[in-house]
Every structure is written in C-alpha cells, then in structure tokens.
Design a protein around this motif. Structure first.
Motif, PDB file in Angstrom:
ATOM      1  N   GLU A   6       0.863  -1.158   0.173  1.00  0.00           N
ATOM      2  CA  GLU A   6       0.033   0.052  -0.135  1.00  0.00           C
ATOM      3  C   GLU A   6       1.056   1.049  -0.037  1.00  0.00           C
ATOM      4  O   GLU A   6       1.897   1.399   0.931  1.00  0.00           O
ATOM      5  CB  GLU A   6      -0.944   0.059   1.232  1.00  0.00           C
ATOM      6  CG  GLU A   6      -1.903   1.258   1.116  1.00  0.00           C
ATOM      7  CD  GLU A   6      -2.907   1.237   2.236  1.00  0.00           C
ATOM      8  OE1 GLU A   6      -2.489   1.899   3.381  1.00  0.00           O
ATOM      9  OE2 GLU A   6      -3.908   0.627   1.906  1.00  0.00           O
ATOM     10  N   GLU A  36      -1.392  -2.721  11.900  1.00  0.00           N
ATOM     11  CA  GLU A  36      -2.069  -1.507  11.631  1.00  0.00           C
ATOM     12  C   GLU A  36      -3.039  -1.794  10.338  1.00  0.00           C
ATOM     13  O   GLU A  36      -3.872  -0.887   9.981  1.00  0.00           O
ATOM     14  CB  GLU A  36      -1.341  -0.302  11.432  1.00  0.00           C
ATOM     15  CG  GLU A  36      -0.103  -0.546  10.153  1.00  0.00           C
ATOM     16  CD  GLU A  36       1.156  -0.839  10.793  1.00  0.00           C
ATOM     17  OE1 GLU A  36       1.898  -0.969   9.848  1.00  0.00           O
ATOM     18  OE2 GLU A  36       1.224  -1.515  11.903  1.00  0.00           O
ATOM     19  N   MET A  37      -2.607  -2.730   9.599  1.00  0.00           N
ATOM     20  CA  MET A  37      -3.484  -3.066   8.505  1.00  0.00           C
ATOM     21  C   MET A  37      -4.241  -4.178   8.429  1.00  0.00           C
ATOM     22  O   MET A  37      -5.070  -4.606   7.625  1.00  0.00           O
ATOM     23  CB  MET A  37      -2.618  -3.277   7.207  1.00  0.00           C
ATOM     24  CG  MET A  37      -1.668  -2.339   6.782  1.00  0.00           C
ATOM     25  SD  MET A  37      -2.495  -0.728   6.120  1.00  0.00           S
ATOM     26  CE  MET A  37      -3.500  -1.536   4.734  1.00  0.00           C
ATOM     27  N   ARG A  38      -4.664  -4.776   9.847  1.00  0.00           N
ATOM     28  CA  ARG A  38      -5.265  -5.808  10.044  1.00  0.00           C
ATOM     29  C   ARG A  38      -6.969  -5.368   9.829  1.00  0.00           C
ATOM     30  O   ARG A  38      -7.119  -4.188  10.421  1.00  0.00           O
ATOM     31  CB  ARG A  38      -5.173  -6.633  11.202  1.00  0.00           C
ATOM     32  CG  ARG A  38      -3.693  -7.515  11.021  1.00  0.00           C
ATOM     33  CD  ARG A  38      -3.401  -8.046  12.545  1.00  0.00           C
ATOM     34  NE  ARG A  38      -2.181  -8.655  12.382  1.00  0.00           N
ATOM     35  CZ  ARG A  38      -1.275  -9.064  13.242  1.00  0.00           C
ATOM     36  NH1 ARG A  38      -1.596  -8.644  14.485  1.00  0.00           N
ATOM     37  NH2 ARG A  38       0.192  -9.342  13.011  1.00  0.00           N
ATOM     38  N   ARG A  39      -7.679  -6.167   9.481  1.00  0.00           N
ATOM     39  CA  ARG A  39      -9.348  -6.110   9.634  1.00  0.00           C
ATOM     40  C   ARG A  39      -9.724  -5.250   8.490  1.00  0.00           C
ATOM     41  O   ARG A  39     -10.592  -4.412   8.460  1.00  0.00           O
ATOM     42  CB  ARG A  39      -9.816  -5.727  11.050  1.00  0.00           C
ATOM     43  CG  ARG A  39      -9.247  -6.507  11.941  1.00  0.00           C
ATOM     44  CD  ARG A  39     -10.068  -6.375  13.448  1.00  0.00           C
ATOM     45  NE  ARG A  39     -11.522  -6.558  13.157  1.00  0.00           N
ATOM     46  CZ  ARG A  39     -12.352  -7.745  13.197  1.00  0.00           C
ATOM     47  NH1 ARG A  39     -11.803  -8.719  13.232  1.00  0.00           N
ATOM     48  NH2 ARG A  39     -13.546  -7.646  13.014  1.00  0.00           N
ATOM     49  N   ARG A  40      -8.729  -5.275   7.396  1.00  0.00           N
ATOM     50  CA  ARG A  40      -9.054  -4.376   6.087  1.00  0.00           C
ATOM     51  C   ARG A  40      -8.931  -5.246   4.800  1.00  0.00           C
ATOM     52  O   ARG A  40      -8.952  -4.663   3.766  1.00  0.00           O
ATOM     53  CB  ARG A  40      -7.849  -3.270   6.071  1.00  0.00           C
ATOM     54  CG  ARG A  40      -7.897  -2.227   7.033  1.00  0.00           C
ATOM     55  CD  ARG A  40      -6.815  -1.097   6.865  1.00  0.00           C
ATOM     56  NE  ARG A  40      -6.700  -0.333   7.861  1.00  0.00           N
ATOM     57  CZ  ARG A  40      -5.970   0.661   7.965  1.00  0.00           C
ATOM     58  NH1 ARG A  40      -5.441   1.186   6.689  1.00  0.00           N
ATOM     59  NH2 ARG A  40      -6.089   1.776   8.862  1.00  0.00           N
ATOM     60  N   GLY A  41      -9.051  -6.446   5.165  1.00  0.00           N
ATOM     61  CA  GLY A  41      -9.060  -7.639   3.820  1.00  0.00           C
ATOM     62  C   GLY A  41      -7.836  -7.842   3.251  1.00  0.00           C
ATOM     63  O   GLY A  41      -8.019  -8.616   2.324  1.00  0.00           O
ATOM     64  N   VAL A  42      -6.835  -7.637   4.047  1.00  0.00           N
ATOM     65  CA  VAL A  42      -5.519  -7.848   3.122  1.00  0.00           C
ATOM     66  C   VAL A  42      -5.327  -9.483   3.299  1.00  0.00           C
ATOM     67  O   VAL A  42      -4.869  -9.952   2.167  1.00  0.00           O
ATOM     68  CB  VAL A  42      -4.297  -7.109   4.112  1.00  0.00           C
ATOM     69  CG1 VAL A  42      -2.969  -7.540   3.344  1.00  0.00           C
ATOM     70  CG2 VAL A  42      -4.420  -5.524   4.034  1.00  0.00           C
ATOM     71  N   SER A  43      -5.581  -9.872   4.363  1.00  0.00           N
ATOM     72  CA  SER A  43      -5.313 -11.318   4.410  1.00  0.00           C
ATOM     73  C   SER A  43      -6.375 -12.209   3.401  1.00  0.00           C
ATOM     74  O   SER A  43      -5.835 -13.128   2.839  1.00  0.00           O
ATOM     75  CB  SER A  43      -5.481 -12.020   5.867  1.00  0.00           C
ATOM     76  OG  SER A  43      -6.900 -11.776   6.098  1.00  0.00           O
ATOM     77  N   GLN A  44      -7.503 -11.725   3.066  1.00  0.00           N
ATOM     78  CA  GLN A  44      -8.247 -12.310   2.138  1.00  0.00           C
ATOM     79  C   GLN A  44      -7.815 -12.161   0.919  1.00  0.00           C
ATOM     80  O   GLN A  44      -7.717 -13.165  -0.093  1.00  0.00           O
ATOM     81  CB  GLN A  44      -9.807 -11.724   2.295  1.00  0.00           C
ATOM     82  CG  GLN A  44     -10.342 -11.972   3.249  1.00  0.00           C
ATOM     83  CD  GLN A  44     -10.752 -13.551   3.797  1.00  0.00           C
ATOM     84  OE1 GLN A  44     -11.291 -14.115   2.744  1.00  0.00           O
ATOM     85  NE2 GLN A  44     -10.416 -13.939   4.497  1.00  0.00           N
TER      86      GLN A  44
END
Length: 137
Positions: A6, A36-44
C-alpha cells in the motif's frame, strides 16, 4: 512469496512451499499482515491470490497451519480445518497416506486448514492423529 503493498510499503505477505512428495499439494506456510493493516481485507486478498497461483501452477490441494488469529481469515475464505489433535490425509498415486497433521504445527499454530483446489483433487479425510512420521510414506 506474494506481497501486499500500500503506497509503496509492504503491509503483508504470504509464503508457500510445495509438498511435491505428497502429490501436487502446497503448504501456505505463513501469512502475515502488519498490525495497523489488519481487519482491512489484506489477508483475504493474500489468501485468494495464493489460491489462484496454486491452481495455475497445477496444485490440487492446499494446506496451512494456522493460529487462532488467522483461523477466521481462512474460514472466511472457504477453507475447512482439522482441529488440534487431528490430521488431514489424502491418497495420491505414488504418495500413499500423504498427510499433514499436528506434528507439523509449531507452538504458534492451533489448527490445520485445507482446501481442495480442483474438482479432481483426491478426497481429504480428517481423523484423529494415529501416528507420527514424514508427510508422505
């Protein structure tokens, strides 16, 4: 390895290893997203991109040792899982009783997630752990 960026900064990655002795299977060895980027769909995005790359490369089965933190991401992406104390087994020509189980887990992992990548993938069976050994015998 797949990397999520990002604004030119790496915010996550997915690391995989082929399990060629266990048939055309792959281990999604590690998926990591910066806090700081968790719960934003990055893992998906990382999981979906990894799965697409596996399919293109001809893999039939994907497995991953997952922590409680990452379990929900894999579950949301449609992966099934073997609970602690269980293992997954599949049969592949030349790799009888191929398996991925509790012996593969580190102290950071809680479950084994798995996904049949293609309709012609061998059947996967979840069962209580019965023995230790290598991935394929």
């Amino acid at each position: 390895m797949l990397v999520a960026e990002e604004k030119g900064l790496i915010v996550g990655y997915a690391w995989s290893n082929p399990l060629l002795e266990a048939g055309p299977a792959v281990d999604l060895d590690l998926i990591a997203v910066s806090p700081e980027m968790r719960r934003r769909g990055v893992s998906q995005v990382l999981i979906a991109s990894s799965v697409e790359a596996y399919r293109r490369a001809g893999f039939k089965i994907a497995v991953a040792a997952v922590s409680e933190l990452s379990f929900k991401a894999f579950e949301k992406a449609g992966w099934d899982y073997a609970p602690v104390g269980h293992e997954i087994r599949w049969e592949w020509p030349g790799a009888s009783e191929a398996w991925f189980g509790p012996d593969m887990l580190s102290r950071h992992h809680d479950r084994v997630a798995f996904l049949r990548l293609t309709s012609d993938a061998p059947a996967i069976h979840v069962q209580p752990k019965v023995q230790t050994g290598a991935i394929a015998k």
